[in-house]
Design an enzyme around this catalytic site. Sequence first.
Site, mmCIF file in Angstrom:
data_model
loop_
_atom_site.group_PDB
_atom_site.id
_atom_site.type_symbol
_atom_site.label_atom_id
_atom_site.label_comp_id
_atom_site.label_asym_id
_atom_site.label_seq_id
_atom_site.Cartn_x
_atom_site.Cartn_y
_atom_site.Cartn_z
ATOM 1 N N ASP A 56 0.855 -1.182 0.000
ATOM 2 C CA ASP A 56 0.000 0.000 0.000
ATOM 3 C C ASP A 56 0.894 1.237 0.000
ATOM 4 O O ASP A 56 1.610 1.496 0.971
ATOM 5 C CB ASP A 56 -0.901 -0.009 1.240
ATOM 6 C CG ASP A 56 -1.961 1.089 1.208
ATOM 7 O OD1 ASP A 56 -1.804 2.060 0.435
ATOM 8 O OD2 ASP A 56 -2.949 0.981 1.969
ATOM 9 N N VAL A 57 0.860 1.994 -1.090
ATOM 10 C CA VAL A 57 1.761 3.140 -1.210
ATOM 11 C C VAL A 57 1.447 4.235 -0.205
ATOM 12 O O VAL A 57 2.255 5.154 -0.005
ATOM 13 C CB VAL A 57 1.731 3.728 -2.638
ATOM 14 C CG1 VAL A 57 2.238 2.705 -3.642
ATOM 15 C CG2 VAL A 57 0.337 4.216 -3.014
ATOM 16 N N ASN A 83 2.445 5.939 -10.263
ATOM 17 C CA ASN A 83 1.221 5.843 -11.045
ATOM 18 C C ASN A 83 -0.029 5.637 -10.202
ATOM 19 O O ASN A 83 -1.120 6.073 -10.582
ATOM 20 C CB ASN A 83 1.337 4.703 -12.063
ATOM 21 C CG ASN A 83 0.019 4.394 -12.724
ATOM 22 O OD1 ASN A 83 -0.474 5.148 -13.565
ATOM 23 N ND2 ASN A 83 -0.592 3.275 -12.340
ATOM 24 N N TYR A 149 -9.345 15.461 -5.992
ATOM 25 C CA TYR A 149 -8.401 14.756 -6.866
ATOM 26 C C TYR A 149 -7.640 15.748 -7.737
ATOM 27 O O TYR A 149 -6.409 15.687 -7.848
ATOM 28 C CB TYR A 149 -9.171 13.754 -7.727
ATOM 29 C CG TYR A 149 -8.385 13.147 -8.861
ATOM 30 C CD1 TYR A 149 -7.545 12.050 -8.640
ATOM 31 C CD2 TYR A 149 -8.489 13.649 -10.158
ATOM 32 C CE1 TYR A 149 -6.833 11.485 -9.682
ATOM 33 C CE2 TYR A 149 -7.773 13.081 -11.205
ATOM 34 C CZ TYR A 149 -6.955 11.999 -10.966
ATOM 35 O OH TYR A 149 -6.252 11.440 -12.003
ATOM 36 N N LYS A 153 -3.645 16.585 -7.793
ATOM 37 C CA LYS A 153 -2.812 16.467 -8.989
ATOM 38 C C LYS A 153 -2.121 17.794 -9.304
ATOM 39 O O LYS A 153 -0.976 17.806 -9.768
ATOM 40 C CB LYS A 153 -3.648 15.997 -10.173
ATOM 41 C CG LYS A 153 -4.123 14.552 -10.061
ATOM 42 C CD LYS A 153 -2.972 13.573 -9.970
ATOM 43 C CE LYS A 153 -3.434 12.134 -10.095
ATOM 44 N NZ LYS A 153 -2.317 11.162 -9.958
#
Length: 253
Positions: A56-57, A83, A149, A153
Site C-alpha cells: 500500500d503506497v 502511477n 483529486y 494532482k
Amino acid sequence: MTLAVDLSGRVALVTGGTRGIGRGITLALLEAGAAVVTCSRSDGEAVPGSSHVVCDVRDPEAFGSLVRSVVDERGRLDVLVNNAGGAPAADAATASPRFHEKVVGLNLLAPLACAQAANAVMQQQDAGGAIVNISSVSAARPAPTIAAYAAAKAGLDSLTTSLAMEWAPRVRVNAIDVGLCRTEQTDDHYGDDASVAAIERTIPLGRMARPEEVGAVAAFLASDLASYVSGATVACHGGGEPPAFLLVSKGLT
C-alpha cells in the site's frame, strides 16, 4: 547518442502497475529493456516479464521496505513511476473531510513519500535515477465532482518542479498530465460505446489515449533521451480540450 529508448540493465518500480495506465507503463518499460517491479494494494496478476509485490503506497514504512527489498535483490533502483492514484466522483459540497483526506493522501502525499524512498537510493548511485509522476489534465482546469483529486494532482505537478530542483543533478523528476485514456474501466467512467464515441469526437486527435501511449512517454522520460529534461510536465492528452464555444459551433455538445 542512439535515438532509441533503451533501459537495458535498469531497474524500475511502477506503483499500481498491473492495470489500466499502469499496465501500459509497465509494458513500455519492459519493451525498452528494463527489469520492472510493480506494486499494488492487492495481490494482482503480474504483467508477464515483471515481478509484483503487494504494498500500500499510502504506508511510507511499507513502501520504504519494498524499495530496500528491490535494491537488496537487484542491486539498484533506477526508475520510479508514481502511477497509483485516482478517486471516485463526489460532490465537493457534501463529501466528508475523511473522503477528501484519503483522496489527497493517495494522489499527493503517497507519491511524495514514495519519491523520498526512491531518492534516498538514487542519490547514492553513480547514475542517479529518474522519477516520473503520473498526473492528470484535471490539475490544470476546473474538475467538478473530482475537486480534491484535481487539487491533489495540481499539487503533484508543483511538487514535481520542487523535487526536480532539490534533488538535481543526480535525480531527474518529471510529470505526465494524462488526458482521457481507454482502460478496462472506460465504461464505468464514461458510459456506453455511444457515449465514449461522442466524447472522442471532442478530442483533437479523435480518440482517447491507449495505456501504452502513456507508457511510451514515461519510458522516454526515464531514458537517456530525456537526460536534460527535469522539472517538466508533459501533456499527453491528444491535443487538449476544445473551448465550449467551439464545441457548440461544431455541434459536439
